[in-house]
Design a protein around this motif. Structure first.
Motif, PDB file in Angstrom:
ATOM      1  N   ASP A  15       0.859  -1.181   0.000  1.00 24.85           N
ATOM      2  CA  ASP A  15       0.000   0.000   0.000  1.00 24.85           C
ATOM      3  C   ASP A  15       0.897   1.233   0.000  1.00 24.85           C
ATOM      4  N   PRO A  16       0.347   2.430  -0.108  1.00 28.04           N
ATOM      5  CA  PRO A  16       1.188   3.627  -0.163  1.00 28.04           C
ATOM      6  C   PRO A  16       2.156   3.756   1.001  1.00 28.04           C
ATOM      7  N   ARG A  17       1.723   3.376   2.207  1.00 31.17           N
ATOM      8  CA  ARG A  17       2.606   3.498   3.370  1.00 31.17           C
ATOM      9  C   ARG A  17       3.820   2.592   3.216  1.00 31.17           C
ATOM     10  N   VAL A  18       3.599   1.348   2.796  1.00 30.66           N
ATOM     11  CA  VAL A  18       4.705   0.398   2.655  1.00 30.66           C
ATOM     12  C   VAL A  18       5.622   0.809   1.501  1.00 30.66           C
ATOM     13  N   LEU A  19       5.045   1.285   0.400  1.00 30.18           N
ATOM     14  CA  LEU A  19       5.868   1.736  -0.713  1.00 30.18           C
ATOM     15  C   LEU A  19       6.754   2.905  -0.297  1.00 30.18           C
ATOM     16  N   ARG A  20       6.194   3.814   0.501  1.00 30.56           N
ATOM     17  CA  ARG A  20       7.002   4.935   0.991  1.00 30.56           C
ATOM     18  C   ARG A  20       8.134   4.420   1.886  1.00 30.56           C
ATOM     19  N   GLN A  21       7.824   3.456   2.761  1.00 35.74           N
ATOM     20  CA  GLN A  21       8.855   2.901   3.632  1.00 35.74           C
ATOM     21  C   GLN A  21       9.963   2.234   2.812  1.00 35.74           C
ATOM     22  N   TRP A  22       9.565   1.489   1.790  1.00 34.47           N
ATOM     23  CA  TRP A  22      10.554   0.857   0.920  1.00 34.47           C
ATOM     24  C   TRP A  22      11.454   1.918   0.280  1.00 34.47           C
ATOM     25  N   ALA A  23      10.843   2.950  -0.276  1.00 35.89           N
ATOM     26  CA  ALA A  23      11.621   3.980  -0.971  1.00 35.89           C
ATOM     27  C   ALA A  23      12.582   4.668  -0.028  1.00 35.89           C
ATOM     28  N   GLN A  24      12.115   4.997   1.151  1.00 35.09           N
ATOM     29  CA  GLN A  24      12.973   5.701   2.098  1.00 35.09           C
ATOM     30  C   GLN A  24      14.060   4.787   2.649  1.00 35.09           C
ATOM     31  N   THR A  25      13.773   3.483   2.758  1.00 32.47           N
ATOM     32  CA  THR A  25      14.796   2.529   3.186  1.00 32.47           C
ATOM     33  C   THR A  25      15.877   2.388   2.121  1.00 32.47           C
ATOM     34  N   VAL A  26      15.452   2.209   0.871  1.00 33.05           N
ATOM     35  CA  VAL A  26      16.409   2.047  -0.227  1.00 33.05           C
ATOM     36  C   VAL A  26      17.297   3.281  -0.353  1.00 33.05           C
ATOM     37  N   GLU A  27      16.692   4.445  -0.332  1.00 31.16           N
ATOM     38  CA  GLU A  27      17.488   5.666  -0.454  1.00 31.16           C
ATOM     39  C   GLU A  27      18.323   5.902   0.803  1.00 31.16           C
ATOM     40  N   GLY A  28      17.744   5.643   1.958  1.00 31.48           N
ATOM     41  CA  GLY A  28      18.459   5.881   3.208  1.00 31.48           C
ATOM     42  C   GLY A  28      19.677   5.005   3.381  1.00 31.48           C
ATOM     43  N   LEU A  29      19.628   3.785   2.844  1.00 27.68           N
ATOM     44  CA  LEU A  29      20.776   2.879   2.936  1.00 27.68           C
ATOM     45  C   LEU A  29      21.855   3.205   1.905  1.00 27.68           C
ATOM     46  N   PRO A 252      14.329  -8.755  -3.869  1.00 26.62           N
ATOM     47  CA  PRO A 252      14.072  -9.447  -2.608  1.00 26.62           C
ATOM     48  C   PRO A 252      12.809 -10.295  -2.595  1.00 26.62           C
ATOM     49  N   PHE A 253      12.019 -10.293  -3.673  1.00 29.38           N
ATOM     50  CA  PHE A 253      10.809 -11.122  -3.696  1.00 29.38           C
ATOM     51  C   PHE A 253      11.150 -12.480  -4.268  1.00 29.38           C
ATOM     52  N   ASN A 254      10.894 -13.526  -3.485  1.00 25.32           N
ATOM     53  CA  ASN A 254      11.248 -14.890  -3.880  1.00 25.32           C
ATOM     54  C   ASN A 254      10.050 -15.825  -3.794  1.00 25.32           C
ATOM     55  N   ASP A 255       8.913 -15.345  -4.308  1.00 27.39           N
ATOM     56  CA  ASP A 255       7.673 -16.130  -4.434  1.00 27.39           C
ATOM     57  C   ASP A 255       7.010 -16.453  -3.100  1.00 27.39           C
ATOM     58  N   ASP A 256       7.403 -15.789  -2.033  1.00 28.71           N
ATOM     59  CA  ASP A 256       6.792 -15.992  -0.720  1.00 28.71           C
ATOM     60  C   ASP A 256       6.052 -14.711  -0.352  1.00 28.71           C
ATOM     61  N   LEU A 257       4.712 -14.768  -0.336  1.00 27.42           N
ATOM     62  CA  LEU A 257       3.931 -13.545  -0.113  1.00 27.42           C
ATOM     63  C   LEU A 257       4.099 -12.985   1.297  1.00 27.42           C
ATOM     64  N   THR A 258       4.562 -13.822   2.239  1.00 27.14           N
ATOM     65  CA  THR A 258       4.806 -13.266   3.574  1.00 27.14           C
ATOM     66  C   THR A 258       5.935 -12.245   3.524  1.00 27.14           C
ATOM     67  N   GLU A 259       6.819 -12.356   2.515  1.00 27.55           N
ATOM     68  CA  GLU A 259       7.901 -11.372   2.367  1.00 27.55           C
ATOM     69  C   GLU A 259       7.344  -9.991   2.054  1.00 27.55           C
ATOM     70  N   ILE A 260       6.180  -9.950   1.389  1.00 26.28           N
ATOM     71  CA  ILE A 260       5.549  -8.666   1.076  1.00 26.28           C
ATOM     72  C   ILE A 260       5.006  -8.023   2.343  1.00 26.28           C
ATOM     73  N   ARG A 261       4.355  -8.848   3.175  1.00 25.92           N
ATOM     74  CA  ARG A 261       3.739  -8.318   4.395  1.00 25.92           C
ATOM     75  C   ARG A 261       4.765  -8.031   5.484  1.00 25.92           C
ATOM     76  N   GLN A 262       5.910  -8.703   5.410  1.00 26.66           N
ATOM     77  CA  GLN A 262       6.935  -8.539   6.444  1.00 26.66           C
ATOM     78  C   GLN A 262       8.281  -8.223   5.781  1.00 26.66           C
ATOM     79  N   PRO A 263       8.447  -6.978   5.324  1.00 28.18           N
ATOM     80  CA  PRO A 263       9.663  -6.633   4.575  1.00 28.18           C
ATOM     81  C   PRO A 263      10.901  -6.433   5.440  1.00 28.18           C
TER      82      PRO A 263
END
Length: 283
Positions: A15-29, A252-263
């Motif tokens: 969702d938008p919140r998770v996408l924002r977290q991903w973007a800020q994590t990728v850029e922040g690292l 990082p996605f390896n066909d396990d949907l729990t990886e989406i919910r728990q990044p």
């Protein structure tokens, strides 16, 4: 060698919140590139691998451009036959301009037959359509008064010889997806042969590899690059660097949907890779 991350833009938990977290994590690292995938219609064949919701890449990257500052933004890969080439050229040019020249357009021919049917695009002509569309996009971008953009890198996907030939003829880089270390090495040599046969310069090598950290070393001969202990992952990155790759994208996605919910697990692995990359820069 620059390092990018393929951010999941699909499946329950996105969702938008998770996408924002991903973007800020990728850029922040400190990673160099953030990429997302492409589907328009989540037909049954698509849903088996990439269930809804699916966030359309141009819309998603336009929004993420506003919540990031430095990281480049891209597609891995945009399915070229799905959109009229002048629409794609316009959207890509606008996104590149509005983001400050940060767009990388990874492209491919597509594979989901039912999605092609839903969009009214002939599946059997997808390769020819991709070639025609890419040429039309390049022609359009030459009109800089209209499209108002600097050159947009085209990374051409496709692990086959046809994909390599398309990359040599129409791309700036070849973007193979999820190979074993040995197959990637062999393919890099094959790319040189194809470029020589066509009498054209060899495009840059910019592979997308898996990212899956394990506690114990993976000894399976079919192990994908990027799968294993952090030592195996960093050794794969070293090997890819020695092949002359300009950029590598971690998936990082390896066909396990729990990886989406728990990044968070993927973020920890990315932090370890970022620390490794920093040591390479400091040498």
């Amino acid at each position: 060698m620059q390092i990018g991350v393929n951010v999941p833009n699909f499946a329950p938990g996105t969702d938008p919140r998770v996408l924002r977290q991903w973007a800020q994590t990728v850029e922040g690292l400190g990673f160099d590139l953030l990429m997302v995938s492409d589907h328009i219609v989540v037909t049954p064949d698509v849903a088996e691998q990439y269930p809804a919701p699916f966030y359309e890449p141009f819309t998603t990257l336009s929004w993420l451009a506003g919540v990031t500052h430095r990281v480049r933004l891209g597609t891995t890969v945009l399915i070229v036959p799905y959109r009229h080439p002048l629409l794609t050229a316009r959207m890509a040019a606008n996104l590149n301009r509005l983001s400050g020249g940060r767009l990388v357009l990874g492209v491919g021919v597509g594979w989901a037959r039912q999605e092609f049917e839903a969009l009214g695009v002939p599946y059997q002509r997808r390769g020819a359509l991709t070639d025609e569309h890419l040429q039309a996009m390049r022609d359009a971008w030459r009109d800089t008064d209209d499209y108002d953009t600097e050159p947009i890198p085209l990374w051409v996907g496709g692990n086959s010889d046809a994909g390599m030939r398309r990359a040599v003829r129409l791309g700036d880089a070849w973007h193979p997806l999820r190979l074993t270390p040995d197959k990637l090495t062999d393919a890099a040599g094959r790319l040189d042969v194809i470029a020589d046969d066509l009498g054209l310069p060899r495009p840059a090598l910019v592979p997308r590899i898996a990212l899956q950290e394990t506690r114990e070393p993976v000894t399976d001969p079919g192990r994908l690059a990027g799968v294993g202990t952090i030592e195996q992952i960093t050794a794969d990155l070293d090997r890819i660097r020695r092949l002359g790759a300009e950029t590598v994208v971690l998936d990082p996605f390896n066909d396990d949907l729990t990886e989406i919910r728990q990044p968070e697990r993927a973020w920890r692995t990315l932090a370890a890779v970022a620390a490794y990359a920093k040591t390479q820069e400091d040498r």
